[in-house]
Write a protein that holds these residues in place. Sequence first.
Motif, PDB file in Angstrom:
ATOM      1  N   LEU A   1       0.833  -1.208   0.000  1.00 26.10           N
ATOM      2  CA  LEU A   1       0.000   0.000   0.000  1.00 26.10           C
ATOM      3  C   LEU A   1       0.867   1.257   0.000  1.00 26.10           C
ATOM      4  O   LEU A   1       0.556   2.239  -0.682  1.00 26.10           O
ATOM      5  CB  LEU A   1      -0.930   0.004   1.209  1.00 26.10           C
ATOM      6  N   LEU A   2       1.937   1.234   0.756  1.00 31.42           N
ATOM      7  CA  LEU A   2       2.869   2.363   0.774  1.00 31.42           C
ATOM      8  C   LEU A   2       3.459   2.596  -0.616  1.00 31.42           C
ATOM      9  O   LEU A   2       3.617   3.740  -1.047  1.00 31.42           O
ATOM     10  CB  LEU A   2       3.977   2.113   1.797  1.00 31.42           C
ATOM     11  N   ALA A   3       3.745   1.516  -1.335  1.00 26.14           N
ATOM     12  CA  ALA A   3       4.310   1.630  -2.683  1.00 26.14           C
ATOM     13  C   ALA A   3       3.349   2.291  -3.659  1.00 26.14           C
ATOM     14  O   ALA A   3       3.773   2.913  -4.631  1.00 26.14           O
ATOM     15  CB  ALA A   3       4.714   0.254  -3.202  1.00 26.14           C
ATOM     16  N   THR A   4       2.043   2.186  -3.417  1.00 27.09           N
ATOM     17  CA  THR A   4       1.095   2.856  -4.309  1.00 27.09           C
ATOM     18  C   THR A   4       1.136   4.370  -4.122  1.00 27.09           C
ATOM     19  O   THR A   4       0.788   5.109  -5.040  1.00 27.09           O
ATOM     20  CB  THR A   4      -0.352   2.368  -4.073  1.00 27.09           C
ATOM     21  N   GLN A   5       1.553   4.817  -2.952  1.00 29.70           N
ATOM     22  CA  GLN A   5       1.614   6.254  -2.667  1.00 29.70           C
ATOM     23  C   GLN A   5       3.010   6.835  -2.886  1.00 29.70           C
ATOM     24  O   GLN A   5       3.150   8.010  -3.203  1.00 29.70           O
ATOM     25  CB  GLN A   5       1.182   6.520  -1.221  1.00 29.70           C
ATOM     26  N   ILE A   6       4.030   6.028  -2.665  1.00 28.39           N
ATOM     27  CA  ILE A   6       5.418   6.473  -2.823  1.00 28.39           C
ATOM     28  C   ILE A   6       6.095   5.522  -3.810  1.00 28.39           C
ATOM     29  O   ILE A   6       6.602   4.462  -3.423  1.00 28.39           O
ATOM     30  CB  ILE A   6       6.161   6.469  -1.464  1.00 28.39           C
ATOM     31  N   PRO A   7       6.108   5.871  -5.103  1.00 24.80           N
ATOM     32  CA  PRO A   7       6.598   4.950  -6.138  1.00 24.80           C
ATOM     33  C   PRO A   7       8.033   4.459  -5.936  1.00 24.80           C
ATOM     34  O   PRO A   7       8.359   3.341  -6.347  1.00 24.80           O
ATOM     35  CB  PRO A   7       6.486   5.773  -7.429  1.00 24.80           C
ATOM     36  N   ILE A   8       8.881   5.220  -5.286  1.00 24.23           N
ATOM     37  CA  ILE A   8      10.266   4.793  -5.092  1.00 24.23           C
ATOM     38  C   ILE A   8      10.347   3.547  -4.204  1.00 24.23           C
ATOM     39  O   ILE A   8      11.321   2.800  -4.242  1.00 24.23           O
ATOM     40  CB  ILE A   8      11.131   5.953  -4.517  1.00 24.23           C
ATOM     41  N   VAL A   9       9.291   3.281  -3.456  1.00 23.23           N
ATOM     42  CA  VAL A   9       9.239   2.111  -2.571  1.00 23.23           C
ATOM     43  C   VAL A   9       8.882   0.847  -3.367  1.00 23.23           C
ATOM     44  O   VAL A   9       9.080  -0.267  -2.885  1.00 23.23           O
ATOM     45  CB  VAL A   9       8.216   2.356  -1.431  1.00 23.23           C
ATOM     46  N   ALA A  10       8.397   1.009  -4.591  1.00 21.73           N
ATOM     47  CA  ALA A  10       7.881  -0.124  -5.365  1.00 21.73           C
ATOM     48  C   ALA A  10       8.934  -1.195  -5.618  1.00 21.73           C
ATOM     49  O   ALA A  10       8.674  -2.382  -5.385  1.00 21.73           O
ATOM     50  CB  ALA A  10       7.297   0.364  -6.685  1.00 21.73           C
ATOM     51  N   VAL A  11      10.101  -0.834  -6.097  1.00 23.70           N
ATOM     52  CA  VAL A  11      11.115  -1.844  -6.427  1.00 23.70           C
ATOM     53  C   VAL A  11      11.576  -2.600  -5.178  1.00 23.70           C
ATOM     54  O   VAL A  11      11.578  -3.835  -5.177  1.00 23.70           O
ATOM     55  CB  VAL A  11      12.292  -1.225  -7.212  1.00 23.70           C
ATOM     56  N   PRO A  12      11.940  -1.914  -4.084  1.00 26.21           N
ATOM     57  CA  PRO A  12      12.280  -2.683  -2.876  1.00 26.21           C
ATOM     58  C   PRO A  12      11.103  -3.532  -2.368  1.00 26.21           C
ATOM     59  O   PRO A  12      11.309  -4.635  -1.853  1.00 26.21           O
ATOM     60  CB  PRO A  12      12.651  -1.612  -1.842  1.00 26.21           C
TER      61      PRO A  12
END
Length: 161
Positions: free
Chosen positions: A51-62
């Motif tokens: 869910l955090l990755a949907t709001q902060i795209p830089i978190v998506a890859v990790p």
Amino acid sequence: MGIRPATLGPLYTGLMIAAAIGSSQAGRIRRWFGTERWYTIVPVALAGVLLLATQIPIVAVPAFFLARGVNMATDTLGNAFINDQIASHGRATALSGVSMVYALVFFLARASGGAVASITSPLTALATFGCLAVIVLFCVLTVSNPFTEHESTDDTIPSRL
């Protein structure tokens, strides 16, 4: 996200390394956390990260690396748990049946996940299905706790590598 096609090979390699680490740590996870605690805490935490990755795209890859490692550890723990619960007579047939049900459920989940991702976005679909998995987990636990039997302390969980 600015990923060039030339970086997909190393990215895939990193995902496979994350999967190998997750699978290799299943025995340690089982000793430290236990299968029940892993299956009740980790899906919630992973859904939060997605869910955090949907709001902060830089978190998506990790988050994808984390999800890959967690998924392999979860698969290994689940297979060991099922193996421990089945008597030796007919074990191969039971494990084959469980594997087929697992494959069918995840085929349907991935197909519907693709449809949801086409309508929304891949990250939103991933986070949605992560939250759905948490809801299903809690529903299963309210009906019957599969972990109420004595959990095996055997920490010789085979790696899926």
